[in-house]
Design a protein around this motif. Structure first.
Motif, PDB file in Angstrom:
ATOM      1  N   THR A 190       0.775  -1.281   0.062  1.00 34.14           N
ATOM      2  CA  THR A 190       0.001  -0.015  -0.130  1.00 34.14           C
ATOM      3  C   THR A 190       0.937   1.151   0.064  1.00 34.14           C
ATOM      4  OG1 THR A 190      -1.842  -1.018   1.088  1.00 34.14           O
ATOM      5  CG2 THR A 190      -1.619   1.072   1.161  1.00 34.14           C
ATOM      6  N   PHE A 191       1.981   1.113   0.718  1.00 32.90           N
ATOM      7  CA  PHE A 191       3.042   2.402   0.867  1.00 32.90           C
ATOM      8  C   PHE A 191       3.840   2.399  -0.458  1.00 32.90           C
ATOM      9  CE2 PHE A 191       0.930   1.990   4.884  1.00 32.90           C
ATOM     10  CZ  PHE A 191       0.525   3.170   5.236  1.00 32.90           C
ATOM     11  N   ALA A 192       3.879   1.546  -1.065  1.00 32.95           N
ATOM     12  CA  ALA A 192       4.980   1.503  -2.281  1.00 32.95           C
ATOM     13  C   ALA A 192       4.854   2.609  -3.021  1.00 32.95           C
ATOM     14  CB  ALA A 192       4.959   0.127  -3.235  1.00 32.95           C
ATOM     15  N   LYS A 193       5.957   3.416  -3.313  1.00 29.96           N
ATOM     16  CA  LYS A 193       5.648   4.767  -3.905  1.00 29.96           C
ATOM     17  C   LYS A 193       5.661   4.699  -5.411  1.00 29.96           C
ATOM     18  CE  LYS A 193       7.863   7.521  -0.331  1.00 29.96           C
ATOM     19  NZ  LYS A 193       8.770   8.266   0.196  1.00 29.96           N
ATOM     20  N   THR A 194       6.286   3.422  -5.941  1.00 33.64           N
ATOM     21  CA  THR A 194       6.084   3.390  -7.591  1.00 33.64           C
ATOM     22  C   THR A 194       5.863   2.113  -7.823  1.00 33.64           C
ATOM     23  OG1 THR A 194       8.469   2.686  -7.532  1.00 33.64           O
ATOM     24  CG2 THR A 194       7.871   4.922  -7.769  1.00 33.64           C
TER      25      THR A 194
END
Length: 210
Positions: A190-194
């Motif tokens: 969910t918090f993966a930026k790319t």
């Protein structure tokens, strides 16, 4: 009569204490002789479920990253259906070869982890330079070898490498570790930026499990 009831209560308490001592003794023996195996089956299941459930929970994100932002709903649905079919083929392939002496559980699992991890990392590092068709094919390959490998063996191995008396407990502990991995995946992805980070996380966890 009171004396008889007291004797019965004392007898029951003694039996309960003996049962508890026996359970403690069995647990101590288990961790002493099979602790390393239990750690191995648990950590590999945990790491695999980070990659596996991360893919399943965020499959639309993965496929959109592979097919491009201009892909239609029909194209994404088609890619998803093909991916499910390829994964099913991988599972049947695992069933056919897992009992062969030249393959075996451990080799199938390790090979599956390495190949799947490599394919995920290719998608993560080379997504800008490869065509969407090539990326989709590589991703389908990761689905095949994920099923023909760790998704089969992570639950099969814990059912075979422990004593019969403790097998259910050890399999339950290993499976619980896997579910923890699924929980970690739902938070981590969910918090993966790319989009590339999704592939890289899956690749690194697969290699770590190998």
């Amino acid at each position: 009569q009171d004396k008889k009831m007291k004797e019965e209560n004392q007898h029951q308490q003694q039996q309960l204490m003996q049962h508890e001592q026996q359970q403690q003794s069995e647990s101590q023996l288990l961790f002493k002789h099979y602790g390393i195996r239990l750690f191995g089956t648990s950590i590999t299941w945990l790491l695999w479920d980070i990659a596996f459930y991360g893919n399943k929970l965020f499959q639309s994100t993965f496929l959109l990253a592979l097919t491009g932002e201009n892909a239609t709903l029909t194209q994404i649905s088609g890619a998803s259906a093909i991916n499910a079919f390829v994964a099913l083929l991988g599972y049947y392939a695992a069933a056919l070869i897992v009992d062969k002496p030249t393959v075996g559980r451990l080799r199938l699992q390790q090979t599956g982890f390495v190949i799947t991890g490599t394919l995920f990392l290719i998608c993560g590092f080379l997504s800008e330079s490869l065509s969407s068709t090539t990326l989709v094919i590589i991703y389908l390959g990761s689905s095949f070898f994920g099923q023909c490998g760790p998704n089969c063996t992570t639950f099969l191995i814990p059912a075979e490498v422990f004593p019969t008396e403790m097998r259910t407990v050890c399999h339950g502990i290993s499976a619980s570790a896997g579910k923890l991995g699924a929980l970690i995946a739902s938070i981590l992805f969910t918090f993966a930026k790319t989009d590339n980070a999704l592939f890289l996380i899956s690749g690194y966890t697969s290699f770590a499990a190998a």
